[in-house]
Enzyme design. Sequence first.
Site, PDB file in Angstrom:
ATOM      1  N   LYS A  22       0.845  -1.206   0.000  1.00 23.21           N
ATOM      2  CA  LYS A  22       0.000   0.000   0.000  1.00 23.21           C
ATOM      3  C   LYS A  22       0.875   1.249   0.000  1.00 23.21           C
ATOM      4  CE  LYS A  22      -1.694   1.529   4.094  1.00 23.21           C
ATOM      5  NZ  LYS A  22      -1.389   2.926   4.435  1.00 23.21           N
ATOM      6  N   ASN A  23       1.875   1.260   0.907  1.00 24.28           N
ATOM      7  CA  ASN A  23       2.634   2.499   1.090  1.00 24.28           C
ATOM      8  C   ASN A  23       3.636   2.774  -0.031  1.00 24.28           C
ATOM      9  OD1 ASN A  23       1.135   2.944   3.324  1.00 24.28           O
ATOM     10  ND2 ASN A  23       2.741   2.415   4.811  1.00 24.28           N
ATOM     11  N   ARG A 101      -4.305  10.655   4.647  1.00 17.56           N
ATOM     12  CA  ARG A 101      -3.267  11.687   4.638  1.00 17.56           C
ATOM     13  C   ARG A 101      -2.408  11.649   3.388  1.00 17.56           C
ATOM     14  NH1 ARG A 101      -2.311  14.238   9.248  1.00 17.56           N
ATOM     15  NH2 ARG A 101      -0.223  14.710   8.495  1.00 17.56           N
ATOM     16  N   CYS A 125      -5.950  12.762  13.364  1.00 18.01           N
ATOM     17  CA  CYS A 125      -5.593  11.390  12.997  1.00 18.01           C
ATOM     18  C   CYS A 125      -5.546  10.547  14.267  1.00 18.01           C
ATOM     19  CB  CYS A 125      -4.229  11.421  12.318  1.00 18.01           C
ATOM     20  SG  CYS A 125      -3.550   9.804  12.061  1.00 18.01           S
ATOM     21  N   ARG A 130       0.558  14.461  13.627  1.00 18.82           N
ATOM     22  CA  ARG A 130       0.934  14.377  12.213  1.00 18.82           C
ATOM     23  C   ARG A 130       0.792  15.722  11.475  1.00 18.82           C
ATOM     24  NH1 ARG A 130      -1.416   8.880   9.782  1.00 18.82           N
ATOM     25  NH2 ARG A 130       0.476   8.917   8.544  1.00 18.82           N
ATOM     26  N   VAL A 171      13.157  12.379  10.364  1.00 17.63           N
ATOM     27  CA  VAL A 171      12.857  11.583   9.168  1.00 17.63           C
ATOM     28  C   VAL A 171      11.356  11.596   8.921  1.00 17.63           C
ATOM     29  CG1 VAL A 171      12.920   9.267   8.180  1.00 17.63           C
ATOM     30  CG2 VAL A 171      14.864  10.117   9.501  1.00 17.63           C
ATOM     31  N   ASP A 315       4.851   0.516  11.921  1.00 14.16           N
ATOM     32  CA  ASP A 315       3.660  -0.138  11.354  1.00 14.16           C
ATOM     33  C   ASP A 315       3.528  -1.606  11.773  1.00 14.16           C
ATOM     34  OD1 ASP A 315       3.083   2.235  10.156  1.00 14.16           O
ATOM     35  OD2 ASP A 315       3.689   1.647   8.142  1.00 14.16           O
ATOM     36  N   ILE A 337       7.939   7.022  16.921  1.00  9.17           N
ATOM     37  CA  ILE A 337       7.560   7.781  15.714  1.00  9.17           C
ATOM     38  C   ILE A 337       6.276   8.589  15.932  1.00  9.17           C
ATOM     39  CG2 ILE A 337       7.064   7.628  13.224  1.00  9.17           C
ATOM     40  CD1 ILE A 337       9.769   6.445  13.768  1.00  9.17           C
ATOM     41  N   ARG A 407      -8.408  -0.894   4.644  1.00  8.67           N
ATOM     42  CA  ARG A 407      -7.551   0.165   4.079  1.00  8.67           C
ATOM     43  C   ARG A 407      -6.198  -0.406   3.662  1.00  8.67           C
ATOM     44  NH1 ARG A 407      -7.240   5.624   7.363  1.00  8.67           N
ATOM     45  NH2 ARG A 407      -6.057   6.007   5.473  1.00  8.67           N
TER      46      ARG A 407
HETATM   47  C1  EPZ Z   1       4.104   7.064   6.384  1.00  3.91           C
HETATM   48  O1  EPZ Z   1       3.284   8.053   6.988  1.00  3.91           O
HETATM   49  C2  EPZ Z   1       3.255   5.834   6.255  1.00  3.91           C
HETATM   50  N1  EPZ Z   1       2.089   6.122   5.435  1.00  3.91           N
HETATM   51  C3  EPZ Z   1       2.825   5.369   7.629  1.00  3.91           C
HETATM   52  O2  EPZ Z   1       2.073   4.174   7.489  1.00  3.91           O
HETATM   53  C4  EPZ Z   1       4.057   5.076   8.486  1.00  3.91           C
HETATM   54  O3  EPZ Z   1       3.643   4.727   9.788  1.00  3.91           O
HETATM   55  C5  EPZ Z   1       4.935   6.327   8.536  1.00  3.91           C
HETATM   56  O4  EPZ Z   1       5.245   6.773   7.187  1.00  3.91           O
HETATM   57  C6  EPZ Z   1       6.243   6.093   9.271  1.00  3.91           C
HETATM   58  O5  EPZ Z   1       6.939   5.038   8.697  1.00  3.91           O
HETATM   59  C7  EPZ Z   1       2.158   5.935   4.107  1.00  3.91           C
HETATM   60  O6  EPZ Z   1       3.199   5.624   3.556  1.00  3.91           O
HETATM   61  C8  EPZ Z   1       0.915   6.142   3.340  1.00  3.91           C
HETATM   62  P1  EPZ Z   1       6.026  10.479   8.463  1.00  3.91           P
HETATM   63  P2  EPZ Z   1       3.759   9.583   6.985  1.00  3.91           P
HETATM   64  O7  EPZ Z   1       5.887  11.762   7.757  1.00  3.91           O
HETATM   65  O8  EPZ Z   1       4.500   9.862   5.751  1.00  3.91           O
HETATM   66  C9  EPZ Z   1       6.270  13.767  11.939  1.00  3.91           C
HETATM   67  C10 EPZ Z   1       0.246   2.761   7.869  1.00  3.91           C
HETATM   68  O9  EPZ Z   1      -0.234   2.196   8.879  1.00  3.91           O
HETATM   69  N2  EPZ Z   1       6.110  14.840  10.935  1.00  3.91           N
HETATM   70  O10 EPZ Z   1       7.240   9.668   8.217  1.00  3.91           O
HETATM   71  O11 EPZ Z   1       2.569  10.413   7.293  1.00  3.91           O
HETATM   72  C11 EPZ Z   1       5.001  12.932  12.090  1.00  3.91           C
HETATM   73  O12 EPZ Z   1       4.042  13.589  12.888  1.00  3.91           O
HETATM   74  C12 EPZ Z   1       0.715   4.189   7.922  1.00  3.91           C
HETATM   75  O13 EPZ Z   1       0.322   2.223   6.757  1.00  3.91           O
HETATM   76  C13 EPZ Z   1       6.172  16.149  11.333  1.00  3.91           C
HETATM   77  O14 EPZ Z   1       6.380  16.456  12.518  1.00  3.91           O
HETATM   78  O15 EPZ Z   1       4.726   9.582   8.249  1.00  3.91           O
HETATM   79  C14 EPZ Z   1       5.541  11.669  12.696  1.00  3.91           C
HETATM   80  O16 EPZ Z   1       5.670  11.822  14.078  1.00  3.91           O
HETATM   81  C15 EPZ Z   1       0.335   4.924   9.151  1.00  3.91           C
HETATM   82  N3  EPZ Z   1       5.986  17.137  10.396  1.00  3.91           N
HETATM   83  C16 EPZ Z   1       6.921  11.545  12.052  1.00  3.91           C
HETATM   84  O17 EPZ Z   1       7.229  12.832  11.506  1.00  3.91           O
HETATM   85  C17 EPZ Z   1       5.764  16.845   9.087  1.00  3.91           C
HETATM   86  O18 EPZ Z   1       5.613  17.790   8.283  1.00  3.91           O
HETATM   87  C18 EPZ Z   1       6.993  10.542  10.920  1.00  3.91           C
HETATM   88  O19 EPZ Z   1       5.906  10.757  10.016  1.00  3.91           O
HETATM   89  C19 EPZ Z   1       5.734  15.500   8.676  1.00  3.91           C
HETATM   90  C20 EPZ Z   1       5.901  14.508   9.623  1.00  3.91           C
END
Ligand code: EPZ
Length: 428
Positions: A22-23, A101, A125, A130, A171, A315, A337, A407
């Site tokens: 999916k991701n 998202r 969320c 996030r 990251v 995840d 995370i 999902r």
């Molecule tokens: C991706 O979400 C995945 N979603 C998530 O999978 C996964 O848990 C996550 O990466 C971490 O590996 C998809 O790929 C569709 P991040 P993403 O930006 O991109 C903070 C699942 O169950 N952050 O890496 O939204 C954020 O709040 C899902 O399949 C900021 O602070 O995650 C988090 O604490 C859920 N500011 C951390 O970074 C920002 O502008 C990592 O989030 C962006 C992120």
Amino acid sequence: MDSIKIVGGHRLDGTISISGAKNAALPLMVSSLLTEEPLTLNNVPDLADVSLLTRILSGLGVEITMHDQNGQGDVGSQVYTLHSSHITSTVAPYELVSRMRASFWVIGPLLARCGEARVSLPGGCAIGMRPVDLYLMGLRALGVHISIEKGYIVAKAPRGLIGAHIVFPCVTVGATHTLLMAATLARGETVIENAAREPEVGDLITCLNEMGARISGIGSSRLVIQGVDRLHGATHEVLPDRVEAGTYALATVAASGNVLLRNARPELMETVFDTMRQAGAQVNIVDEGVRIQHDGSLLRPVNVHTHPFPGFPTDLQAQLMALMTLSGGTSRICETIFENRFMHVNELLRLGANISLNGKMATVYGATHLKGTEVKATDLRASACLVIAGLAAEGITTISHVYHLDRGFERIEEKLSSVGADIKRCRG
Ligand code: EPZ
């Protein structure tokens, strides 16, 4: 609302084929906005999130055709062709973005291709705050003017995007995807430091390069993108889902059994498999994928912190916790995370688990005897955790709100039934 009913205590034996991730599929679909030529994606999983993104992209003018991979009319992996010859709208509405998202990511390609985008802020969320501040920081560095109007990000780059040096303070997978896509069509060079190294980011880079982008640094935290004038069409196969594979691996150990995870990519799951071996499971890499075996003996507890790749993935945190309720000692699981990704704990307690929470740290006191009851799925991976607990529990577990599962897990009841689980969906 559908629910899932599991009668616990059945061994799992046989083969489960792992679907496309999916991701990886979601950002790949979004990348089709970058070219007026068709992008064909093989091995796209049949999931609710994929259908929702299809609606969002269609609303922007992308023509999407889809057919079954094997042409037999079977459900399952599909071939998508996405053709963005004319982008007819640059607006991604609240009604859709708030439900997923990843749809926010269209902001990158829309700006690169059209010089403007109006994309709803995603809103709340279930697993944490996030925010999108790092996306906006990166886009501003590429010369985008950003304002917020009535809950929408209004982004403009009338003279095009300009390459920049972007350093993420932490990251972020989504902001890495978004900035990567935007930078492919920017003028000059963009460098992204502390980029996410998740395999799904690598899959996007591979596809973008197949479309004519010039990105180097795949698999590293420093990506260098030389902007090009245009991208062209391509055909790309979506990476197998490491979270789905990890979930079925943990399920096999929880229920006991011997399951081949066909197409699983062990090199993308080393931390997960190391953790499982530490707990006492047998994990063997074979030609077709990975074989998981467990004879039902008492598991050892583990201590795990979730981290960006190559660390233990957030995840799979919930699913590991379900397994550790069955171990012979005390495990500590720290979620680093997301700030609120422990919604499954209360549901596990309803099944008889003994877990205490202190901020980011969950202490799981093992040696519990899970007993089936009614539980509620609270998010996608939490639902998978409850399925694992239900497979190991004595008696019947009924999981409500299973739309979360749909999902991200393709045909989960069918896959688990095929290896011996007693699991069925009750329509309601
Ligand atoms: C991706 O979400 C995945 N979603 C998530 O999978 C996964 O848990 C996550 O990466 C971490 O590996 C998809 O790929 C569709 P991040 P993403 O930006 O991109 C903070 C699942 O169950 N952050 O890496 O939204 C954020 O709040 C899902 O399949 C900021 O602070 O995650 C988090 O604490 C859920 N500011 C951390 O970074 C920002 O502008 C990592 O989030 C962006 C992120």
